[in-house]
Design a protein around this motif. Structure first.
Motif, PDB file in Angstrom:
ATOM      1  N   ASN A 104       0.821  -1.198   0.000  1.00 33.18           N
ATOM      2  CA  ASN A 104       0.000   0.000   0.000  1.00 33.18           C
ATOM      3  C   ASN A 104       0.859   1.254   0.000  1.00 33.18           C
ATOM      4  O   ASN A 104       0.496   2.263  -0.613  1.00 33.18           O
ATOM      5  CB  ASN A 104      -0.940  -0.005   1.214  1.00 33.18           C
ATOM      6  N   GLY A 105       2.001   1.197   0.685  1.00 28.01           N
ATOM      7  CA  GLY A 105       2.919   2.340   0.670  1.00 28.01           C
ATOM      8  C   GLY A 105       3.395   2.639  -0.734  1.00 28.01           C
ATOM      9  O   GLY A 105       3.430   3.795  -1.170  1.00 28.01           O
ATOM     10  N   VAL A 106       3.758   1.597  -1.471  1.00 29.54           N
ATOM     11  CA  VAL A 106       4.235   1.787  -2.843  1.00 29.54           C
ATOM     12  C   VAL A 106       3.113   2.334  -3.725  1.00 29.54           C
ATOM     13  O   VAL A 106       3.310   3.250  -4.517  1.00 29.54           O
ATOM     14  CB  VAL A 106       4.791   0.460  -3.413  1.00 29.54           C
ATOM     15  N   ALA A 128       2.553   5.954  -2.849  1.00 26.04           N
ATOM     16  CA  ALA A 128       3.672   6.782  -3.295  1.00 26.04           C
ATOM     17  C   ALA A 128       3.607   7.009  -4.808  1.00 26.04           C
ATOM     18  O   ALA A 128       3.913   8.092  -5.305  1.00 26.04           O
ATOM     19  CB  ALA A 128       5.002   6.125  -2.908  1.00 26.04           C
TER      20      ALA A 128
END
Lengths: 249, 98
Positions: free
Chosen positions: A30-32, A35
């Motif tokens: 989810n971070g990727v 981002a």
């Protein structure tokens, strides 16, 4: 979870790709994704100086449309906040297209040449100079490089037995990408999303594969899918480095 | 990234990490929870227009003998290493694909 990643392609097109990544935690995936949407900067027109606008639209409306034109972005030579000047002159009758924009730097130009800006009738004229600024999707959605970025779990399909002759005939719909028992990775579009087409007469079980995510990334043309991915991962790494550095002191 | 320590004892730390949001905080929290000696880790962030505290606050509880700041540094380095190898893998995959 280990740091062992395995990256492979499911599908690859000019502006979009499906990438299977194994070894990710849900948080990292989810971070990727976030981002890629909000933290990878692209150029977009932000300020417009009109010399003449006798079209049927107000300056502000033309300005909004200009902001939505994706511009190719050479990230290696520019930093957030940098600007590039573009200009357009067009006299009616005719349509002013994104391709009519002249640019001060050839590497920063409309990703598509056929986006209509406005139709000009006889005697109408549009002339302006505009500054494109490099910024992130966090600042304004027009700076988003990824237009459709998401992921799904990879799903494993196992044959558990034969379907009985009088079992219910309902379709078994799955979406995304499945992994077969032979280790093949197949997109569900290939069998019309219905497992009955792929496993006729069989009883199958579907389960998520832990840590395996299929990213579907579509770019608006300002950046390549590769650049979008790599920059997103780099931005997370840079932030981690900065924090580690700050805490160490 | 501006850091401000809100609360600190031997095994507890509450720290404000200004300028960040769920994108990084959740990755960091995930990494902290997999770090040795960390008993609990979480973060709290309020919506931008809610007024008051809108910067994320990270809370870490550690087991005896582990300094929370050390655990935070280790977790951040873990994220960095992980992203480094992920980036390399992705570049390699794109290079292999014509």
């Amino acid at each position: 979870m280990t740091d062992q990643f395995d990256v492979s392609f499911v599908t690859r097109e000019e502006r979009s790709a499906r990438l299977l990544i194994r070894g990710l935690t849900p948080a990292t995936a989810n971070g990727v994704r976030r981002a890629m949407i909000a933290d990878v900067p692209t150029f977009s027109i932000d300020t417009v100086r009109f010399v003449e606008n006798s079209s049927v639209m107000f300056d502000e409306m033309v300005g909004l449309r200009l902001g939505l034109v994706p511009l190719t972005t050479p990230l290696e030579d520019y930093e957030v906040g940098d600007t590039v000047t573009l200009a357009l002159q067009k006299t009616g009758p005719g349509v002013a297209y994104s391709g009519d924009l002249e640019t001060a730097d050839d590497r920063v130009q409309p990703a598509d040449d056929d986006i209509p800006i406005i139709e000009l009738k006889e005697g109408q004229r549009l002339e302006f100079e505009a500054d494109a600024v490099l910024d992130t999707g966090k600042e304004h959605a027009k700076h988003q490089g990824g237009v459709a970025v998401g992921y799904r779990h990879l799903q494993r399909v196992r044959v558990v037995g034969d379907r009985q002759e009088f079992d219910d005939p309902e379709p078994q719909i799955v979406r995304g990408v499945i992994e077969t028992e032979d280790g093949d990775v197949v997109h569900t579009d290939e069998f019309d999303n219905d497992l009955r087409n792929r496993y006729p007469g069989k009883e199958v079980a579907v389960e998520d594969v832990p840590g395996a995510f299929v990213f579907h990334v579509e770019s608006d043309g300002s950046l390549s899918v590769e650049e979008l991915f790599v920059r997103a991962v780099d931005s997370l790494r840079d932030r981690a480095d900065e924090l580690a550095e700050a805490v160490a002191i | 990234m501006e850091l401000r320590v809100v609360d600190r004892t031997d095994n507890e730390l509450r720290i404000e990490i200004a300028g960040e949001n769920h994108t990084f905080m959740n990755v960091l929290k995930g990494s902290l929870l997999r770090t040795d000696g960390v008993a609990a880790a979480t973060y709290d962030v309020n919506p931008e227009q809610s007024g008051g505290q809108t910067e994320p606050i990270l809370s870490i509880n550690t087991e005896a003998g582990v300094r929370p700041l050390d655990a935070l540094e280790e977790a951040a380095r873990g994220v960095s290493d992980q992203m480094g190898s992920l980036g390399a893998e992705i570049e390699a995959a794109f290079a292999a694909e014509p």
